[in-house]
Every structure is written in structure tokens, then in C-alpha cells.
Scaffold this motif. Structure first.
Motif, PDB file in Angstrom:
ATOM      1  N   UNK A 243       0.964  -1.184  -0.058  1.00 10.06           N
ATOM      2  CA  UNK A 243       0.017   0.020  -0.050  1.00 10.06           C
ATOM      3  C   UNK A 243       0.959   1.344  -0.078  1.00 10.06           C
ATOM      4  N   UNK A 244       0.485   2.160  -0.744  1.00  4.27           N
ATOM      5  CA  UNK A 244       0.892   3.615  -0.672  1.00  4.27           C
ATOM      6  C   UNK A 244       0.119   4.663  -0.041  1.00  4.27           C
ATOM      7  N   UNK A 245       0.272   4.955   1.176  1.00  6.46           N
ATOM      8  CA  UNK A 245      -0.532   5.779   1.892  1.00  6.46           C
ATOM      9  C   UNK A 245      -0.425   7.359   1.373  1.00  6.46           C
ATOM     10  N   UNK A 246      -1.341   8.007   1.722  1.00  2.72           N
ATOM     11  CA  UNK A 246      -1.346   9.523   1.558  1.00  2.72           C
ATOM     12  C   UNK A 246      -2.053  10.087   2.979  1.00  2.72           C
ATOM     13  N   UNK A 247      -2.128  11.546   2.806  1.00  8.26           N
ATOM     14  CA  UNK A 247      -2.803  12.396   3.895  1.00  8.26           C
ATOM     15  C   UNK A 247      -1.956  12.115   5.208  1.00  8.26           C
ATOM     16  N   UNK A 248      -0.812  11.418   5.332  1.00  7.28           N
ATOM     17  CA  UNK A 248      -0.410  11.277   6.722  1.00  7.28           C
ATOM     18  C   UNK A 248      -0.715   9.837   7.241  1.00  7.28           C
ATOM     19  N   UNK A 249      -1.079   9.106   6.521  1.00  4.37           N
ATOM     20  CA  UNK A 249      -1.670   7.804   7.043  1.00  4.37           C
ATOM     21  C   UNK A 249      -0.570   6.951   6.914  1.00  4.37           C
ATOM     22  N   UNK A 250      -0.146   5.942   7.641  1.00  5.57           N
ATOM     23  CA  UNK A 250       0.686   4.900   7.628  1.00  5.57           C
ATOM     24  C   UNK A 250       0.156   3.474   7.833  1.00  5.57           C
ATOM     25  N   UNK A 251       1.151   2.691   7.640  1.00  3.42           N
ATOM     26  CA  UNK A 251       0.797   1.302   7.913  1.00  3.42           C
ATOM     27  C   UNK A 251       0.504   0.306   6.666  1.00  3.42           C
TER      28      UNK A 251
ATOM     29  N   UNK B 289      -3.250   3.610  10.121  1.00  5.84           N
ATOM     30  CA  UNK B 289      -2.523   4.096  11.273  1.00  5.84           C
ATOM     31  C   UNK B 289      -2.733   5.551  11.017  1.00  5.84           C
ATOM     32  N   UNK B 290      -3.686   6.447  11.781  1.00  5.81           N
ATOM     33  CA  UNK B 290      -3.956   7.709  11.778  1.00  5.81           C
ATOM     34  C   UNK B 290      -3.199   8.504  12.818  1.00  5.81           C
ATOM     35  N   UNK B 291      -2.299   7.789  13.304  1.00  7.26           N
ATOM     36  CA  UNK B 291      -1.458   8.639  14.475  1.00  7.26           C
ATOM     37  C   UNK B 291      -0.779  10.081  14.078  1.00  7.26           C
ATOM     38  N   UNK B 292      -0.335   9.976  12.665  1.00  5.87           N
ATOM     39  CA  UNK B 292       0.061  11.126  12.098  1.00  5.87           C
ATOM     40  C   UNK B 292      -0.618  11.697  11.070  1.00  5.87           C
ATOM     41  N   UNK B 293      -1.864  11.314  10.848  1.00  6.60           N
ATOM     42  CA  UNK B 293      -2.534  11.844   9.845  1.00  6.60           C
ATOM     43  C   UNK B 293      -2.844  13.098   9.803  1.00  6.60           C
ATOM     44  N   UNK B 294      -3.073  13.703   8.439  1.00  2.00           N
ATOM     45  CA  UNK B 294      -3.384  15.273   8.690  1.00  2.00           C
ATOM     46  C   UNK B 294      -4.853  15.302   8.597  1.00  2.00           C
ATOM     47  N   UNK B 295      -5.435  16.326   9.386  1.00  2.00           N
ATOM     48  CA  UNK B 295      -6.840  16.584   9.600  1.00  2.00           C
ATOM     49  C   UNK B 295      -7.352  16.839   8.222  1.00  2.00           C
ATOM     50  N   UNK B 296      -8.742  16.817   8.224  1.00  3.01           N
ATOM     51  CA  UNK B 296      -9.584  16.948   6.907  1.00  3.01           C
ATOM     52  C   UNK B 296      -9.462  18.437   6.581  1.00  3.01           C
ATOM     53  N   UNK B 297      -9.520  19.314   7.510  1.00  3.82           N
ATOM     54  CA  UNK B 297      -9.273  20.962   7.259  1.00  3.82           C
ATOM     55  C   UNK B 297      -7.994  21.388   6.693  1.00  3.82           C
TER      56      UNK B 297
ATOM     57  N   UNK C 196      -3.047  21.070 -12.176  1.00  2.00           N
ATOM     58  CA  UNK C 196      -2.085  20.048 -11.890  1.00  2.00           C
ATOM     59  C   UNK C 196      -2.154  19.835 -10.214  1.00  2.00           C
ATOM     60  N   UNK C 197      -2.058  20.841  -9.524  1.00  2.00           N
ATOM     61  CA  UNK C 197      -2.104  20.782  -7.959  1.00  2.00           C
ATOM     62  C   UNK C 197      -3.707  20.227  -7.565  1.00  2.00           C
ATOM     63  N   UNK C 198      -4.447  20.465  -8.377  1.00  2.69           N
ATOM     64  CA  UNK C 198      -5.957  19.890  -7.861  1.00  2.69           C
ATOM     65  C   UNK C 198      -6.013  18.613  -8.090  1.00  2.69           C
ATOM     66  N   UNK C 199      -5.062  18.021  -9.246  1.00  4.94           N
ATOM     67  CA  UNK C 199      -5.230  16.349  -9.423  1.00  4.94           C
ATOM     68  C   UNK C 199      -4.044  15.772  -8.472  1.00  4.94           C
ATOM     69  N   UNK C 200      -3.059  16.682  -8.242  1.00  2.00           N
ATOM     70  CA  UNK C 200      -2.107  15.862  -7.449  1.00  2.00           C
ATOM     71  C   UNK C 200      -2.307  15.850  -6.114  1.00  2.00           C
ATOM     72  N   UNK C 201      -3.376  16.310  -5.389  1.00  2.00           N
ATOM     73  CA  UNK C 201      -3.533  16.408  -4.129  1.00  2.00           C
ATOM     74  C   UNK C 201      -4.587  15.320  -3.561  1.00  2.00           C
ATOM     75  N   UNK C 202      -4.508  14.778  -2.452  1.00  2.00           N
ATOM     76  CA  UNK C 202      -5.415  13.744  -1.995  1.00  2.00           C
ATOM     77  C   UNK C 202      -5.620  14.237  -0.659  1.00  2.00           C
TER      78      UNK C 202
END
Length: 826
Positions: A582-590, A595-603, A648-654
Motif C-alpha cells: 500500500x502507498x498511503x497519503x494524507x499522513x496515514x501509515x501502515x 494508522x492515523x496517529x500522524x494523519x493530516x486533518x481534513x481541514x 495540476x495541483x488540484x489533481x495531485x492532492x489527496x
């Protein structure tokens, strides 16, 4: 070490007495086959180029893996996989690691993980594993070293024979984003040399099919001696029997048996390993017996240790089979390597049968005599081959019902499942009735290499159609590899994974276990049903003979082909081996991006997307000013840059993304328009004649497109166009100064336009090149967008007036009055 040995065989069906001379008749075909095999082995005793002999007498083999590049660890996709094939009978495997970096780079930390059979399952970032993940299945060896050409060693005692896999990566904690070309491009390589020391003094015990033979092997041992034997399929139990054991050098107590038995599968016994069974022989010398559960269709090893005494003993190994051993003696012997059966050259005349007497067995010089000639004792000792009977375990009465599952393969890597064999109508049963009187085994096998790169899922449930009006049903299971295991009284498994389902409530009626990168070989799911009233401890007799269950055994990439909401599943190839991760995004790991311990909040995610996209609106004033000053080509380039950088940045962000076309296309357009914007701005500042101005626009467009396609993230693709355009601009300004005999442009333009524009551009370049990290990327890169757009707004020269013929006016376009007017327009 073997001091002396003799063999005594008896035929139980002949009713021979131990006090008399006994004769054993081996089947003629078996004896002929053995003699023939030994004769075939005589002519050649070869040695490969990478084989040497250690001073202790063992064979030393080498395996070298050339240098491979290792990468900085961000996720499991960044690991480099190394593969080793360890031969059998290895007492020590030593791995020599050497790592180096490119010149002008500081040594970096490299982490290594090594384990047998499959890829190591590790989480170097400390992330949590998903629920129901079974990870600690094999011992993982870890080593850290520096890429400074200093060797590092890892020693593995008594490794299992077969495939071993190692992963390596660079451990770095910096999250800085370095721009290519501004800093040294550092690469690290890792080279491995493996050394295997094989134990040669191993006696091979070849199981026989017939149960009418009894075999006793007498030996005098001082120190330690190894034995091995092959276990065929459907073998239920192995019994190692030591009798007539006593110490020859103990005058006070000649009845004491100073002997330790060590047993292990697939490798020499290792006292420090949990899969080695150790049994100490104490007390009565006639009752030292070790019973072990074997691994079917594999080699098993015994070690007899005399604790430094000279011990005489009688050894017997018996196999209890659930089914008749298929095939003949030839079939069994075909599994063995001829050079292993006959390790030294001997001269044997193949007889129709071999006769042994008890008196002859005690003779150290003559082992046996026969019509066709004599076989010296030392010659048979060199063969290190013993024959023992295989006993039908129907007399044992302990075999459980067994269901061998059928593999069904689907399209794609690691996608398959196991079902029950189809019935007479060709229908695959969905439910399975298991006996309440004894455990039931489900067996399936995974292939090496091709089946280990995904995640194996095993599901178990009690049928919802069971009648629970009288009592509840419970099924305890043990999932294990290689050797079957039964749940204990408290429903726990000593080595395997414990599964427990019951009909108490809906949440406990089903369970699941996930096995990442499963090891190949036979797997067992042992199920033990029981009945209880309300609490699981209130056991009662079941009113029915069978319990109906539902099970599922399947494999897929990642976690059943998915990686949750904040991850994507990919398949990678490293070292020639395919694996999924798995390749994670938004700070999720594992492993499952759970693992959401270092996840970036939605806002924060939404804010980052808005900053990177809306910051491009700073190009809008530059587009309007270019149109007002009649720089239509430049206005088109600025608008192009604003639009494609936004999308480009609108498509590249998750996960908040929006794509109007492929990301690679929009990335090319973003990089291309950004660099081309610098080019057209510097060219228009040069104030060139119209013909040269058009030529440079077209030439710049082609050169920038070529550079961006070649290396869109490189430094030179930005430096070459910018420096070339700057040189053209300075040359043009010098020509204007010489022609007008004065400063060009005027001081007003220098102070109000050029100086602010240069400061803004320099600030943006410094932020882009030196201050970006993975944490502040959204803010720093957005500032880069704003500073570049505002710099173009300041640097864009005043409007050019044209005469009726379309030629430029002779007057200087950047005169003092126009410069002031342009400042007011801006």
C-alpha cells in the motif's frame, strides 16, 4: 562423533529370538537398488569452483550478490529485495555486507532485515499493523550498517534450508525536499557475500515401507552426532526410540544414560530456536522415547549429544502413517541425492539379498558376509545410510479427518482461493460438516515465489443454520504452517494463530486472520468443535454428531486488493521478485494505511489544496496587464501557466482532487509553462526588433519543451533557458545604452519595476530551492506561486507604441515619462 557402530535387524514375522543369531531378508529389489545407487556414485566425486573445505571438516559454499542500489525508506515500496538459496545441512551461515556511497556524499545508515521462506514483514516507521494481522511467524534477523565500505557481518546458526529473503533500505529522518541539481545526487549500493558451512558427518535414515521389519542401530558416541530422515506424505507421528543406552566411562553407575535428543525440521537442530524439540534421557535406559509431529514431505534432523561422555546406545526411528505410503522403495529412494546416500567410493557386489548375524554385527572389521563377497564395516559406515520400518498408524488410532483443499487461480498476481473438492455432480460445497468427536484438518499448500507477494486471508464462521435452542456451538482453530497444531484447553495455540468462533452473539460467530507475505509450503487449519450452555466454560456433550462451518481461504494484493480510504494498492518488482504493498497519503501509515496517529486533518488537507490551487490566481493581474500593454503572446503564456498549475495541483492532492486529464500531461504543461514564462518575460524586457523577437519566442518554445520532456525536475532545464534569456537581455540593454549614449532602462524603471521584481523572484527561488519540506510544502510552494506571479507583474515593461507601418517607434519605450506612466498603470 561416532566411535563404533553395528546394526542388528530382526524379522518379527519369522518369530526370531533375540538370544539367537538372527537373519533379516531385505527385499531383493531394495537391496539391488541401494547397491546400484552406490555403484553409480563411485566414478565422480566433484567439487565446484565456489566450494572449499573448512578445517573442521565441513564443506564451505559461497554465494555472492553483486552491488545493488538501495533507496531511502518512505514506504515498503522503497525496499530492495535480496534472495539467497541456503543449501541443506548448514551449521552456520555468515553474511558479509559492504555498502558505499557516491563520491562527495556522507555515509548513510542502511537497515537490513533477513528471514527464511518469504519477504520480511516490518514497519521501520513504527506504524501499527491492521487488526487481525499475523506478523510474528518467523524469526527476523536485523542489522544496521554505514555506507562507508566497512564490512558488517551477520551470522545465522543452523539456518533452515531453502529460500531466504532480505530487504535493505536507507534509514533517514530528514523530510527536506531537495531540488535536483542544487545538491549532490547521492546513491548507495549494497553488496553481499554469503558463506555456508555444511555439516558432513550426518547419517541418513531412509524409511522403509514394510511394517514387518524391526531395526536396531547400535552405536558408540562420544560428543555429538547428527542424523536425518525423510518423512513422506500422510505421516502422522515420528517416534525416536533410544534403548540400551549407558555410559561406558561411568564405572559407578553404568545404567545412567547421559544423552540429549534434539529434533528439528528443515534444518539442523538449534538449541536457541523455538522450533527445536529437546528431550533429555534420564533414568531407565530402556524408556527414552521422543514423539514428535513431523512436517510431511520434508527432511527432519536429529542430534544426539552425550554431554561429553562415551555412550553406547541403540537407535530406532519409526513413522506412523495415516494412509498407505504410495509407491515402492524405488519411489522413496528416487527422492534422495545419490552422493548423499554414498558419500565415499565403495566396492559392492549387488546381491539378491543381505544376511546379517548378531555375531558378525559386533565385528568391527567385517560387517557382513555373503555369497557374492564381503562389505567392509568402514565402507557401510561411509554411506551413513540406515533403514527403519514405516508403521501403519491405524494401529495408533489417532489420525483425524482430513480435507485437502483445491486451489483456484484467477487473473492477476497473488489472486487465488482454496475450495473443497467438488462432489460427484461437480458442485463445490459451501458448507462443511466437521465431527464433534475429534478435530478436523483442512490442508492447503502455497507455492514458493509466486504465492508469497500478497496477503493470505483465512475466514472461519459457524453456520447460522445451526440449532442453538439446546446449547451453543463453539469451534476453536489453529492455523499453522508445516506442522499441524491442536488448540489447548483454553483455546490457545503454542505456535500457530488461534481462531475462536461461537454462536453466543453475532459478533463472535465469524472471525478472520490476515497473513502478509505468507510462507510457502503446507498449511493446516485444525478445527476442534465443542458445545456449551451460556458461558464457554460450561461445556456439555453435543446433541448432534457434527457441527456445520463456513470457511474461506483466499489471497489478494495488499488487504484484499484495497488500502482503505487513504491509500492505493500497487505491485512492485525488486530484485526480480513481485510483491504488493500500500502507498498511503494524507499522513496515514501502515500496511493497510490504517494508522492515523500522524494523519493530516481534513481541514488541513482542504486548506492545502486550496492554497496550491488558488495561489495561481496571482497570475491574473499579470495576464490583465500584459493584455493592456498589448503583449498578447505573453498574456497567453501567463494564462496557460495559471490554468495548468491550478489543475495540476488540484489533481495531485489527496484526497480532495479533481483531474481533467492524466496527471503526467498536466505535470508537463505545468513545468513547461512555468519555465517558458521566465523566457518570454526576459525576452520582452530585452526590447528587441520584431523579427528577432518572434524568432526567439519560437526557438525558446521548442528548446524548453525538449528540456522539460528530457528532465522536468532537473536544475539545468530551468537554468539554461533563464541564463540564455538573461544574456540576450543584457546584450540588448548594452546595445541600447551605446546607441542612446545613456543609461538604459531609466532610473525610474530600475527603482520602481526592476528592483522589486528581482527581489520577489529571488525570494521565490530561495523558498523553492532551500526551504521546502514535506511538512511545509503547501505553504512554501504556494508562496512560490505568488512571488513568481508578482515578479512578472513588476518586470513586465511598459506598452509599446507602433506606427502606421507596424514598426517600432524610434523613441525609447522605457523613457522616464513612460516609466512613470507605466508605474501608474500597474
Amino acid at each position: 562423533m561416532i566411535v563404533g557402530q553395528s546394526v542388528m535387524m530382526g524379522s518379527l514375522c519369522l518369530g526370531s529370538s533375540p538370544s539367537k543369531s538372527r537373519k533379516i531378508v531385505l527385499p531383493g529389489a531394495v537391496a539391488s537398488c541401494i547397491s546400484l545407487l552406490c555403484l553409480i556414485a563411485i566414478p565422480t566425486v566433484g567439487q565446484s569452483e565456489d566450494t572449499t573445505y573448512s578445517p573442521s571438516g565441513g564443506t564451505v559454499l559461497y554465494e555472492v550478490l553483486a552491488g545493488r542500489q538501495v533507496y531511502v525508506y518512505g514506504a515498503y515500496k522503497d525496499v530492495q529485495i535480496f534472495h539467497f538459496l541456503i543449501p541443506p545441512r548448514v551449521s552456520t551461515a555468515t553474511f558479509n555486507f559492504t555498502a558505499n556511497d557516491t563520491q562527495a556524499c556522507n555515509p548513510r545508515n542502511i537497515s537490513i532485515f533477513l528471514q527464511p521462506h518469504s519477504y520480511p514483514v516490518v514497519n521501520p516507521d513504527g506504524s501499527e499493523y491492521p487488526s487481525a494481522f499475523w506478523v510474528d511467524r518467523s524469526e527476523v534477523y536485523k542489522l544496521d550498517l554505514k555506507s562507508d565500505l566497512k564490512p558488517a557481518y551477520l551470522s545465522v546458526p543452523f539456518p533452515e534450508a531453502g529460500d531466504w529473503f532480505m530487504i535493505a533500505f536507507i534509514s533517514e529522518t530528514s523530510n527536506r525536499i531537495t531540488q535536483a541539481g542544487l545538491f549532490p545526487s547521492c546513491h548507495s549500493w549494497l553488496r553481499v557475500k554469503a558463506k555456508y558451512v555444511q555439516e558432513e558427518q550426518i547419517t541418513t535414515v531412509v524409511p522403509e515401507i514394510h511394517s514387518h521389519q524391526d531395526f536396531q542401530f547400535y552405536q558408540k558416541i562420544n560428543g555429538s552426532q547428527y542424523y536425518r530422515f525423510y518423512v513422506p506424505s500422510s505421516t502422522w507421528l515420528v517416534v525416536v526410540n533410544i534403548s540400551n543406552c549407558f555410559a561406558l566411562d561411568d564405572v559407578e553407575d553404568d545404567s545412567a544414560c547421559f544423552l540429549d535428543i534434539a529434533f528439528r525440521t528443515r534444518g539442523l537442530p538449534n538449541p536457541e530456536s523455538s522450533d527445536t524439540v529437546i528431550h533429555k534421557c534420564e533414568g531407565d535406559r530402556n524408556t527414552c522415547t521422543l514423539e514428535v509431529i513431523p512436517e510431511e514431505e520434508n527432511w527432519h534432523y536429529l542430534q544426539l549429544e552425550t554431554r561429553g561422555r562415551l555412550v553406547q546406545l541403540s537407535l530406532a526411528v519409526k513413522l506412523f502413517l495415516c494412509d498407505g505410503a504410495g509407491g515402492t522403495s524405488y519411489h522413496l529412494l528416487s527422492r534422495f541425492d545419490i552422493n548423499e546416500l554414498c558419500s565415499e567410493s565403495v566396492s559392492v557386489t549387488s546381491p539378491p539379498l543381505l544376511n546379517f548375524t548378531e555375531s558378525e554385527s559386533k565385528d568391527a572389521d567385517v560387517f557382513s558376509e555373503e555369497e557374492g563377497g564381503a562389505i567392509p564395516f568402514k565402507s557401510l559406515q561411509a554411506r551413513h545410510t540406515l533403514f527403519t520400518p514405516a508403521v501403519d498408524s491405524t494401529q495408533h488410532g489417532s489420525c483425524w479427518p482430513r480435507h485437502s483443499l483445491v486451489k483456484k487461480t484467477f487473473g492477476g498476481n497473488f489472486v487465488f482461493e482454496y475450495d473443497l473438492p467438488p462432489d460427484e455432480n461437480g458442485t463445490v460445497p459451501l458448507l462443511l460438516n466437521i465431527s464433534n468427536a475429534s478435530p478436523t484438518m483442512l490442508t492447503f499448500a502455497l507455492e514458493s515465489i509466486i504465492d508469497i507477494g500478497g496477503t493470505l486471508s483465512v475466514e472461519l464462521a459457524v453456520s447460522p443454520f445451526m440449532n442453538i435452542s439446546v446449547h451453543n456451538f463453539s469451534v476453536a482453530g489453529c492455523l499453522s504452517r508445516g506442522i499441524r497444531e491442536t488448540p489447548s484447553s483454553d483455546w490457545e495455540c503454542s505456535k500457530g494463530y488461534s481462531l475462536l468462533v461461537n454462536t453466543t452473539r453475532p459478533s463472535t460467530i465469524a472471525t478472520q486472520v490476515l497473513i502478509p507475505f505468507p510462507e510457502p509450503g503446507p498449511w493446516y487449519l485444525t478445527l476442534s468443535p465443542s458445545c456449551f450452555l451460556t458461558n464457554a466454560s460450561d461445556m456439555v456433550d453435543c446433541t448432534v454428531n457434527e457441527t456445520t462451518i463456513i470457511f474461506g481461504v483466499s489471497s489478494a494484493s495488499c488487504l484484499q486488493g484495497k488500502c482503505g480510504k487513504y491509500g492505493s494498492c500497487y505491485q512492485y518488482i525488486s530484485g526480480g521478485f513481485i510483491f504488493s504493498t500500500c502507498v498511503c497519503e494524507a499522513g496515514y501509515r501502515g500496511w493497510g494505511c490504517t494508522d492515523s496517529s500522524q494523519a493530516t486533518s481534513n481541514w488541513e488537507l482542504l486548506l492545502a489544496t486550496l492554497l496550491l490551487t488558488l495561489s495561481n490566481l496571482f497570475f491574473l493581474p499579470a495576464v490583465i496587464l500584459a493584455l493592456k500593454r498589448r503583449y498578447f503572446a505573453e498574456a497567453t503564456v501567463y494564462a496557460f501557466t495559471m490554468v495548468f498549475s491550478t489543475f495540476y495541483h488540484a489533481c495531485d492532492q489527496e484526497p480532495y482532487n479533481f483531474c481533467i486529464m492524466r496527471l503526467s500531461v498536466m505535470q508537463f504543461c505545468d513545468f513547461y509553462s512555468a519555465i517558458f514564462s521566465f523566457w518570454v518575460t526576459l525576452i520582452v524586457m530585452a526590447d528587441l526588433p520584431q523579427s528577432l523577437y518572434s524568432l526567439l519566442h519560437v526557438a525558446g518554445a521548442m528548446v524548453v519543451a525538449l528540456g522539460v520532456e528530457y528532465d522536468r525536475t532537473g536544475l539545468w532545464v530551468f537554468v539554461v533557458p533563464s541564463v540564455s534569456a538573461f544574456f540576450i537581455m543584457v546584450t540588448s540593454w548594452m546595445w541600447h545604452c551605446k546607441k542612446g549614449k545613456g543609461c538604459y532602462p531609466t532610473k525610474g524603471y530600475w527603482l520602481t519595476c526592476l528592483l522589486p521584481g528581482v527581489l520577489l523572484a529571488a525570494s521565490g527561488l530561495i523558498c523553492y530551492a532551500f526551504l521546502e519540506t514535506h511538512d511545509n510544502y503547501y505553504y512554501v510552494h504556494s508562496a512560490w506561486h505568488a512571488t513568481m506571479a508578482l515578479a512578472i507583474l513588476c518586470l513586465l515593461p511598459p506598452r509599446r507604441e507602433k506606427n502606421e507601418k507596424g514598426a517600432l517607434e524610434e523613441e525609447e519605450p522605457l523613457s522616464g515619462g513612460e516609466a512613470e506612466a507605466s508605474g501608474s498603470e500597474a
